[in-house]
Motif scaffolding. Structure first.
Motif, PDB file in Angstrom:
ATOM      1  N   LEU A  52       0.859  -1.176   0.000  1.00  0.00           N
ATOM      2  CA  LEU A  52       0.000   0.000   0.000  1.00  0.00           C
ATOM      3  C   LEU A  52       0.897   1.228   0.000  1.00  0.00           C
ATOM      4  N   VAL A  53       0.595   2.194  -0.860  1.00  0.00           N
ATOM      5  CA  VAL A  53       1.395   3.406  -0.974  1.00  0.00           C
ATOM      6  C   VAL A  53       0.477   4.611  -0.862  1.00  0.00           C
ATOM      7  N   GLU A  54       0.683   5.424   0.179  1.00  0.00           N
ATOM      8  CA  GLU A  54      -0.068   6.663   0.359  1.00  0.00           C
ATOM      9  C   GLU A  54       0.641   7.806  -0.366  1.00  0.00           C
ATOM     10  N   SER A  55      -0.138   8.755  -0.862  1.00  0.00           N
ATOM     11  CA  SER A  55       0.412   9.960  -1.463  1.00  0.00           C
ATOM     12  C   SER A  55      -0.603  11.084  -1.326  1.00  0.00           C
TER      13      SER A  55
ATOM     14  N   ALA B 159      -2.818   3.596  -2.873  1.00  0.00           N
ATOM     15  CA  ALA B 159      -2.751   2.705  -4.024  1.00  0.00           C
ATOM     16  C   ALA B 159      -2.309   1.321  -3.570  1.00  0.00           C
ATOM     17  N   ALA B 160      -3.115   0.311  -3.889  1.00  0.00           N
ATOM     18  CA  ALA B 160      -2.839  -1.061  -3.489  1.00  0.00           C
ATOM     19  C   ALA B 160      -2.230  -1.833  -4.653  1.00  0.00           C
ATOM     20  N   SER B 161      -1.349  -2.765  -4.328  1.00  0.00           N
ATOM     21  CA  SER B 161      -0.813  -3.697  -5.306  1.00  0.00           C
ATOM     22  C   SER B 161      -0.574  -5.034  -4.623  1.00  0.00           C
ATOM     23  N   GLY B 162      -0.659  -6.103  -5.391  1.00  0.00           N
ATOM     24  CA  GLY B 162      -0.478  -7.434  -4.853  1.00  0.00           C
ATOM     25  C   GLY B 162      -1.719  -8.026  -4.211  1.00  0.00           C
ATOM     26  N   PHE B 163      -2.788  -7.260  -4.124  1.00  0.00           N
ATOM     27  CA  PHE B 163      -4.073  -7.738  -3.622  1.00  0.00           C
ATOM     28  C   PHE B 163      -5.157  -6.805  -4.130  1.00  0.00           C
ATOM     29  N   ILE B 164      -6.405  -7.212  -3.987  1.00  0.00           N
ATOM     30  CA  ILE B 164      -7.540  -6.441  -4.485  1.00  0.00           C
ATOM     31  C   ILE B 164      -8.140  -5.678  -3.314  1.00  0.00           C
ATOM     32  N   SER B 165      -7.970  -4.353  -3.320  1.00  0.00           N
ATOM     33  CA  SER B 165      -8.429  -3.560  -2.184  1.00  0.00           C
ATOM     34  C   SER B 165      -9.939  -3.612  -2.014  1.00  0.00           C
ATOM     35  N   ALA B 166     -10.680  -3.836  -3.096  1.00  0.00           N
ATOM     36  CA  ALA B 166     -12.136  -3.920  -3.010  1.00  0.00           C
ATOM     37  C   ALA B 166     -12.601  -5.094  -2.157  1.00  0.00           C
ATOM     38  N   ASP B 167     -11.740  -6.071  -1.934  1.00  0.00           N
ATOM     39  CA  ASP B 167     -12.088  -7.230  -1.128  1.00  0.00           C
ATOM     40  C   ASP B 167     -11.772  -7.031   0.351  1.00  0.00           C
TER      41      ASP B 167
ATOM     42  N   CYS C 189      -2.838   4.472   5.538  1.00  0.00           N
ATOM     43  CA  CYS C 189      -3.950   3.611   5.187  1.00  0.00           C
ATOM     44  C   CYS C 189      -3.586   2.176   5.513  1.00  0.00           C
ATOM     45  N   ALA C 190      -4.603   1.367   5.768  1.00  0.00           N
ATOM     46  CA  ALA C 190      -4.400  -0.032   6.095  1.00  0.00           C
ATOM     47  C   ALA C 190      -5.579  -0.844   5.600  1.00  0.00           C
ATOM     48  N   ALA C 191      -5.318  -2.082   5.221  1.00  0.00           N
ATOM     49  CA  ALA C 191      -6.340  -2.997   4.719  1.00  0.00           C
ATOM     50  C   ALA C 191      -6.545  -4.126   5.713  1.00  0.00           C
ATOM     51  N   PHE C 192      -7.809  -4.409   6.013  1.00  0.00           N
ATOM     52  CA  PHE C 192      -8.194  -5.435   6.969  1.00  0.00           C
ATOM     53  C   PHE C 192      -9.270  -6.319   6.371  1.00  0.00           C
ATOM     54  N   ARG C 193      -9.446  -7.488   6.982  1.00  0.00           N
ATOM     55  CA  ARG C 193     -10.572  -8.328   6.592  1.00  0.00           C
ATOM     56  C   ARG C 193     -11.885  -7.642   6.933  1.00  0.00           C
ATOM     57  N   TYR C 194     -11.909  -6.887   8.027  1.00  0.00           N
ATOM     58  CA  TYR C 194     -13.090  -6.141   8.431  1.00  0.00           C
ATOM     59  C   TYR C 194     -12.664  -5.033   9.380  1.00  0.00           C
ATOM     60  N   CYS C 195     -13.451  -3.953   9.427  1.00  0.00           N
ATOM     61  CA  CYS C 195     -13.216  -2.891  10.388  1.00  0.00           C
ATOM     62  C   CYS C 195     -13.378  -3.452  11.800  1.00  0.00           C
ATOM     63  N   GLY C 196     -12.512  -3.037  12.682  1.00  0.00           N
ATOM     64  CA  GLY C 196     -12.523  -3.523  14.048  1.00  0.00           C
ATOM     65  C   GLY C 196     -11.362  -4.429  14.388  1.00  0.00           C
ATOM     66  N   GLN C 197     -10.628  -4.907  13.384  1.00  0.00           N
ATOM     67  CA  GLN C 197      -9.425  -5.671  13.655  1.00  0.00           C
ATOM     68  C   GLN C 197      -8.386  -4.781  14.328  1.00  0.00           C
TER      69      GLN C 197
ATOM     70  N   THR D  23      -2.562  -5.715  13.014  1.00  0.00           N
ATOM     71  CA  THR D  23      -2.821  -6.669  11.941  1.00  0.00           C
ATOM     72  C   THR D  23      -2.992  -5.931  10.622  1.00  0.00           C
ATOM     73  N   GLY D  24      -3.205  -6.678   9.562  1.00  0.00           N
ATOM     74  CA  GLY D  24      -3.525  -6.100   8.270  1.00  0.00           C
ATOM     75  C   GLY D  24      -2.303  -5.640   7.493  1.00  0.00           C
ATOM     76  N   TYR D  25      -2.578  -5.034   6.325  1.00  0.00           N
ATOM     77  CA  TYR D  25      -1.543  -4.456   5.480  1.00  0.00           C
ATOM     78  C   TYR D  25      -1.500  -2.953   5.705  1.00  0.00           C
ATOM     79  N   TRP D  26      -0.306  -2.384   5.790  1.00  0.00           N
ATOM     80  CA  TRP D  26      -0.118  -0.962   6.090  1.00  0.00           C
ATOM     81  C   TRP D  26       0.788  -0.289   5.080  1.00  0.00           C
TER      82      TRP D  26
END
Length: 121
Positions: A4-7, A23-31, A96-104, A108-111
């Motif tokens: 994940l890259v913030e700008s 901007a996400a790469s290596g995974f689908i941020s919509a998921d 920004c960070a990506a989680f399986r769900y809000c509340g994790q 954890t997650g990708y940062w």
């Protein structure tokens, strides 16, 4: 490679606006649920907003409600934080960070690496 890259961070005057990109790469941020966090020098990292993978805002910090919002562009695999009516108190590094769900837990997650926002006259 998951990344994940913030700008978009910048120096802005009080009352101004910025749009940060994640901007996400290596995974689908919509998921994934996407959270935005911020940390000022000498302060603890705090949650600002979190949006579910169904695009429901599940968390708003009281300090930003009505001023900040999240938008997705799934075709670009990118999430945006729109920041309006900025105040000096909003000065921080934003993540920004990506989680399986809000509340994790924040441990954890990708940062991403963060982007600096400075609000000053």
């Amino acid at each position: 490679q998951v990344q994940l890259v913030e700008s978009g961070g910048d120096l802005v005057q009080p009352g101004g606006s910025l749009r940060l990109s994640c901007a996400a790469s290596g995974f689908i941020s919509a998921d994934y649920a996407i959270g935005w966090f911020r940390q000022a020098p000498g302060k603890e990292r705090e949650a600002v907003l979190c949006i579910s993978k169904g695009n429901r805002i599940e968390y708003y910090a009281d300090s930003v409600e009505g001023r900040f919002t999240i938008d997705r562009d799934n075709a670009k695999n990118t999430v945006y934080l729109q920041m309006n009516s900025l105040k000096a108190e909003d000065t921080a590094v934003y993540y920004c960070a990506a989680f399986r769900y809000c509340g994790q837990a924040m441990g954890t997650g990708y940062w991403g690496q963060g982007t600096q926002v400075t609000v000053s006259s």
